[in-house]
Design an enzyme around this catalytic site. Structure first.
Site, PDB file in Angstrom:
ATOM      1  N   CYS A  88       0.837  -1.198   0.000  1.00  0.00           N
ATOM      2  CA  CYS A  88       0.000   0.000   0.000  1.00  0.00           C
ATOM      3  C   CYS A  88       0.879   1.257   0.000  1.00  0.00           C
ATOM      4  O   CYS A  88       1.466   1.586  -1.019  1.00  0.00           O
ATOM      5  CB  CYS A  88      -0.971  -0.039   1.175  1.00  0.00           C
ATOM      6  SG  CYS A  88      -2.337   1.157   1.046  1.00  0.00           S
ATOM      7  N   HIS A 197      -3.399  -5.670   1.341  1.00  0.00           N
ATOM      8  CA  HIS A 197      -2.641  -5.853   2.579  1.00  0.00           C
ATOM      9  C   HIS A 197      -2.561  -7.327   2.982  1.00  0.00           C
ATOM     10  O   HIS A 197      -3.410  -7.811   3.745  1.00  0.00           O
ATOM     11  CB  HIS A 197      -3.310  -5.074   3.713  1.00  0.00           C
ATOM     12  CG  HIS A 197      -3.115  -3.604   3.637  1.00  0.00           C
ATOM     13  ND1 HIS A 197      -2.160  -2.934   4.387  1.00  0.00           N
ATOM     14  CD2 HIS A 197      -3.747  -2.651   2.914  1.00  0.00           C
ATOM     15  CE1 HIS A 197      -2.222  -1.636   4.126  1.00  0.00           C
ATOM     16  NE2 HIS A 197      -3.183  -1.446   3.228  1.00  0.00           N
ATOM     17  N   GLU A 199      -0.677  -8.678   5.130  1.00  0.00           N
ATOM     18  CA  GLU A 199      -0.448  -8.821   6.570  1.00  0.00           C
ATOM     19  C   GLU A 199      -1.747  -8.853   7.370  1.00  0.00           C
ATOM     20  O   GLU A 199      -1.758  -9.232   8.546  1.00  0.00           O
ATOM     21  CB  GLU A 199       0.467  -7.697   7.087  1.00  0.00           C
ATOM     22  CG  GLU A 199      -0.180  -6.340   7.265  1.00  0.00           C
ATOM     23  CD  GLU A 199      -0.347  -5.545   5.989  1.00  0.00           C
ATOM     24  OE1 GLU A 199      -0.624  -4.341   6.078  1.00  0.00           O
ATOM     25  OE2 GLU A 199      -0.197  -6.126   4.891  1.00  0.00           O
TER      26      GLU A 199
END
Length: 226
Positions: A88, A197, A199
């Protein structure tokens, strides 16, 4: 070798640095905290540039962060082969630093987008994607305001021709990115920029899936087997 050491760079305004560190730890590596104002990568084996709003996205997303002292060290190391993943805002910083081509522009419609997004892996041979199969579909959260990937037509054709499109959006293009691009890599495949994302998709308790963990296990296995 001992556990791989993956650095996580924190800029003023980084939001997802601790999430990235947790993902690195779950993948079996040691996360190493790095501060943007330092001049030392501390001998890490790979680096993650996390999401957030570095410097409040003043001027242009990622445009100020590219001048951080540690970025000078990172650019040289990345050109020398150090694996780097920009997520991002990190993707924006990589483009502003010219480690990746193109730019991330305000979303079509000018709205902030936050949703669970389906992606298709286009290149499973980068340093960060070997745990996936080409064509595999993933569900990973996306949250951005300036996520619309843009480049001139010649660059887009070169990315496609040379397998440098890492992932594309499926079913819905959430931000108007050209050619549905969700992530790209450099020619060597060690530097990857990804708008969604991963994560936030590493544990079933908190994510829509665990599909994102493969980005982190990919680099850990590469480093351990190097």
């Amino acid at each position: 070798m001992d556990a791989a050491r993956v650095g996580i760079i924190t800029f003023p305004g980084s939001l997802d640095d601790r999430d990235a560190a947790r993902a690195v730890r779950l993948a079996g590596a040691e996360p190493v905290t790095l501060w943007h104002g330092d001049h030392d990568l501390r001998g890490v084996d790979a680096v993650v540039l996390p999401g957030g709003f570095s410097y409040g996205d003043y001027l242009r997303a990622g445009a100020i962060a590219r001048f951080a002292p540690l970025m000078g060290e990172l650019v040289d190391a990345a050109k020398g082969g150090l694996p780097v993943l920009g997520i991002c805002n990190g993707f924006q910083v990589l483009c502003e630093s010219h480690l990746l081509p193109g730019a991330l522009l305000p979303n079509a419609g000018l709205h902030f987008v936050c949703r669970d997004q389906r992606l298709r892996v286009q290149n499973a041979d980068t340093a960060w994607t070997t745990e996936y199969a080409e064509g595999q579909e993933l569900v990973i959260p996306i949250k951005n305001r300036d996520g619309r990937y843009a480049a001139d037509r010649a660059t887009l054709e070169e990315l496609a021709a040379n397998g440098r499109i890492v992932a594309r959006y499926v079913d819905l293009n959430p931000n108007g990115s050209l050619d549905d691009i969700a992530g790209i890599c450099n020619e060597a495949g060690n530097v990857v920029g990804l708008m969604p994302h991963p994560e936030h998709a590493v544990e079933s308790l908190t994510g829509p899936s665990t599909d994102g963990l493969g980005f982190f296990t990919s680099i850990v296995k590469r480093l351990v087997n190097a």
